[in-house]
Design an enzyme around this catalytic site. Sequence first.
Site, PDB file in Angstrom:
ATOM      1  CG  HIS A  85      -1.810  -1.150   1.323  1.00 16.61           C
ATOM      2  ND1 HIS A  85      -2.912  -1.283   0.524  1.00 16.61           N
ATOM      3  CD2 HIS A  85      -1.768  -2.243   2.093  1.00 16.61           C
ATOM      4  CE1 HIS A  85      -3.527  -2.413   0.821  1.00 16.61           C
ATOM      5  NE2 HIS A  85      -2.846  -3.025   1.762  1.00 16.61           N
ATOM      6  CG  ASN A 102       5.576  -8.637   0.126  1.00 18.35           C
ATOM      7  OD1 ASN A 102       6.335  -9.152  -0.689  1.00 18.35           O
ATOM      8  ND2 ASN A 102       4.302  -8.952   0.211  1.00 18.35           N
ATOM      9  CB  ALA A 145       1.253  -3.822  12.033  1.00 14.48           C
TER      10      ALA A 145
END
Length: 185
Positions: A85, A102, A145
């Site tokens: 994103h 990624n 995260a």
Amino acid sequence: MKELFRYVISDYYRYTGINGSAISIIKYLFFGRNHCFNYCFWLRFASRKNVLFPLALFMHKRLTVKYGIQIPRTTRIGYGFYIGHGIGIVINGGTTIGNNVNISQFLSIGSNKGTPAVIGDNVYIGPNVCIVEDVHIGNNVTIGAGAVVIKDIPENATVAGVPAKVLNYDMPERYIRHKYNLCQR
């Protein structure tokens, strides 16, 4: 130039899972509506002198401002780079990024000392992650995260937290889809 196309093909494969031809890659670039792939494409061509270099410099700068993705042309990036994103990404130009990596939104990889991170192969970096100074991230790693990475991460680990700590060694590369095999054509 051939090597540059191989990088672009590897990135395309990571986004689509398809071994693409030049025509399919160009169609995806202009009609695929994937700004992350577009950024990767122009970053690759802006990183080396080639026939598209002037246009690539312009597009890289334009997309950097438009999406807030700051990956300098000097960043060494392996095959199969994937931006999940693309927004709010800042990476130090001296960073080394391995194959099949990624990255997610709001990532910061920085250094005050001039020696930024070295990231291994098959690494997933989640959203809102900060990687600080000259840490080494092993192969097959997942960074959860919001983690703040200030120490080296061993291979095959899943880490999370502030500061990041190893949670386990179970299936760390599970989020890496469509791995690009360097023997692929």
